[in-house]
Design an enzyme around this catalytic site. Structure first.
Site, short mmCIF file in Angstrom:
data_model
loop_
_atom_site.label_atom_id
_atom_site.label_comp_id
_atom_site.label_asym_id
_atom_site.label_seq_id
_atom_site.Cartn_x
_atom_site.Cartn_y
_atom_site.Cartn_z
CE LYS A 22 -3.04 0.45 3.87
NZ LYS A 22 -2.87 1.95 4.17
NE ARG A 138 -4.91 8.12 11.34
CZ ARG A 138 -3.91 7.28 10.37
NH1 ARG A 138 -4.48 7.30 9.65
NH2 ARG A 138 -2.80 7.45 11.06
CG ASP A 330 1.58 0.07 9.34
OD1 ASP A 330 0.66 1.55 9.98
OD2 ASP A 330 1.09 0.54 8.18
CE LYS A 357 0.12 3.98 13.39
NZ LYS A 357 1.13 5.02 12.29
C1 S3P Z 1 3.71 4.74 6.05
C2 S3P Z 1 3.19 5.52 7.17
C3 S3P Z 1 3.57 4.70 8.60
C4 S3P Z 1 2.01 3.66 8.68
C5 S3P Z 1 1.21 3.96 7.65
C6 S3P Z 1 1.48 4.07 6.24
C7 S3P Z 1 3.82 5.39 5.47
O1 S3P Z 1 2.50 5.77 9.61
O2 S3P Z 1 1.05 3.66 9.85
O3 S3P Z 1 -0.09 2.83 7.51
O4 S3P Z 1 3.14 5.28 3.85
O5 S3P Z 1 4.37 6.16 5.27
P1 S3P Z 1 3.18 7.12 9.75
O6 S3P Z 1 3.53 7.54 9.32
O7 S3P Z 1 2.81 7.88 10.87
O8 S3P Z 1 4.39 6.24 11.70
#
Ligand code: S3P
Length: 443
Positions: A22, A138, A330, A357
């Site tokens: 993703k 958020r 995650d 989250k």
């Molecule tokens: C992500 C970074 C993470 C992760 C999120 C996806 C990304 O978040 O938890 O699901 O694609 O950069 P944070 O940057 O808030 O740690």
């Protein structure tokens, strides 16, 4: 509102390919849209979150064609499911986007909202970013603060919540000491840095995932990493890319944990991303006593990939903190399920980010595992979970969070008797076909 009922149906055996990553799918569409010329993204995740990013760039005038071979014809091959697609993106360069015309709806996707804010801050037009009821709760101050320091004009709801009204303009480079380790914050600042002349630097308190740095490097950006410090020399063009997205370790996580917990299981999870900034789960589970091996290791489009072999193991409780938390950020809903079935107590600390989250994952997992008879104590920044041999089948709910939904389904696979998970539509934000993949392993 959909619900899924599940029970123990014997060992999980076979081979699967997890859905495309993703995080990498989001970035592939964003950076290709900003490159000068035509890029190809293969194995793009056609799930709700990255499709939000794709639609946002279409809204801003980028021609994006999804050539998809995914169809009913392939459904008999579901165990080996890859999203057999090619996305052709005709990038218009850093300054080729046009005003979106309408509000950009990021849906449930924090990555869309936070990374796009960095891009939109540098545009010659204004835009508004909104999202679903969960995204609207958020925190966005974490990106508003550094982007404002760079000269962006961003208006939010009180407390720093979306919708975000961004008036793009001329930006200046900064050296930003981020108070949190977050790839979304780091990426937002670096993307804004593309629009600055001079060097933009982000210094993090711990290492967050580095997909942005890897992909921007592939696109020709002048970017350097020195430990926890990343610097980008802005204002130069990005060149088009040919990107193959690896499988998502965060989606594989549910099958890794299920394979470990259900007796006599044996699963090979093919073509999965094993970027070291993401593999904390494998280290945590190995320390818990898991039998996990990596095979066929290689590099694809600048990202480490491999096949993950997992078989049923007796796990023991451990203490988890520090760098391991960051590298598995995650995967905690799945880790909590593993801990609930482990021998002894698991202590998770230093994980306060879990509270912001897609849901408050500390509160959500504590509530749902307690329904299954597990003794769980919530800490401000983590959980104490006392493992037990059997989980009680229960009526549980997802809290609107895809990863909580899939974790509770996996927990249900270990129970003698029916577990129901309510509100499971959210699974489609990252893993369309999750149930078909699981059922394929039960045959
Ligand atoms: C992500 C970074 C993470 C992760 C999120 C996806 C990304 O978040 O938890 O699901 O694609 O950069 P944070 O940057 O808030 O740690």
């Amino acid at each position: 509102m959909s619900r899924i009922s599940i029970t123990y149906r014997g060992p999980l055996r076979g081979e699967i390919t997890p859905p495309p990553d993703k995080s990498i799918s989001h970035r592939a569409v964003m950076f290709s849209s900003l490159a000068e010329g035509e890029s190809i993204v293969r194995n793009f995740l056609e799930a709700e979150d990255p499709l939000r990013t794709l639609h946002a760039f279409r809204q801003m005038g980028i021609d994006i064609e999804v050539r998809s071979q995914k169809s009913e014809v392939r459904s008999q091959d579901i165990k080996h499911r890859t999203q057999d697609n090619e996305v052709i993106i005709k990038g218009k360069g850093l300054r080729g986007l046009t005003a979106p015309g309408d509000t950009i709806d990021c849906g449930n996707s924090g990555t869309t909202m936070r990374l796009m804010s960095g891009v939109l801050a540098g545009q010659a037009f204004s835009s508004v970013l909104t999202g679903d009821e969960f995204l609207l709760k958020r925190p966005m101050k974490r990106i508003i603060t550094p982007l404002s320091e760079m000269g962006a004009d961003i208006h939010s709801e009180p407390g720093g919540y979306p919708p975000l009204h961004i008036k793009g303009g001329q930006l200046r480079p900064i050296e930003y000491h981020s108070p949190i380790a977050s790839a979304q914050v780091k990426s937002a600042v670096l993307l804004a840095g593309l629009y600055c002349s001079g060097v933009t630097t982000v210094i993090e308190p711990g290492s967050s995932r580095d997909h942005t740095e890897r992909m921007l490097t592939a696109g020709g950006a002048d970017i350097k990493t020195d430990g926890l410090k990343v610097s980008l020399n802005g204002a130069s063009a990005l060149r088009p890319m040919d990107i193959t997205v690896p499988g998502d370790l965060s989606s594989a996580a549910f099958f890794i944990v299920a394979g470990l917990l259900v007796p006599q299981s044996e699963i090979l999870i093919k073509h999965t991303g094993i970027n070291p900034t993401r593999t904390g789960l494998l280290d945590i589970l190995t320390r818990m006593g898991a039998h996990i091996t990596l095979e066929n290791k290689g590099i694809i489009s600048g990202e480490p990939v491999g096949d993950i072999y997992v078989k049923h193991s007796n796990l023991k409780g451990i203490d988890i903190d520090g760098d391991l938390v960051l590298r598995a950020i995650d995967e905690f809903p799945a880790v909590c399920v593993a801990a609930a079935k482990a021998d002894g107590t698991t202590l998770i600390t230093g994980a306060a980010e879990l509270r912001v989250k897609e849901s408050d994952r500390i509160a959500a997992m504590a509530e749902e595992l307690a329904k299954m008879g597990v003794r769980v104590e919530e800490l401000d920044d983590g959980l104490v979970i006392e493992g037990r041999e059997h989980l009680n089948p229960s009526l549980t709910r997802s809290h609107g969070d895809h990863r909580i939904a899939m974790s509770m389904i996996i927990a249900g696979c270990t129970c003698q008797g029916e577990t129901t998970v309510e509100d499971t539509d959210c699974v489609n934000t990252s893993f369309p076909g999750f149930m078909e993949t699981l059922e394929g392993l039960m045959k």
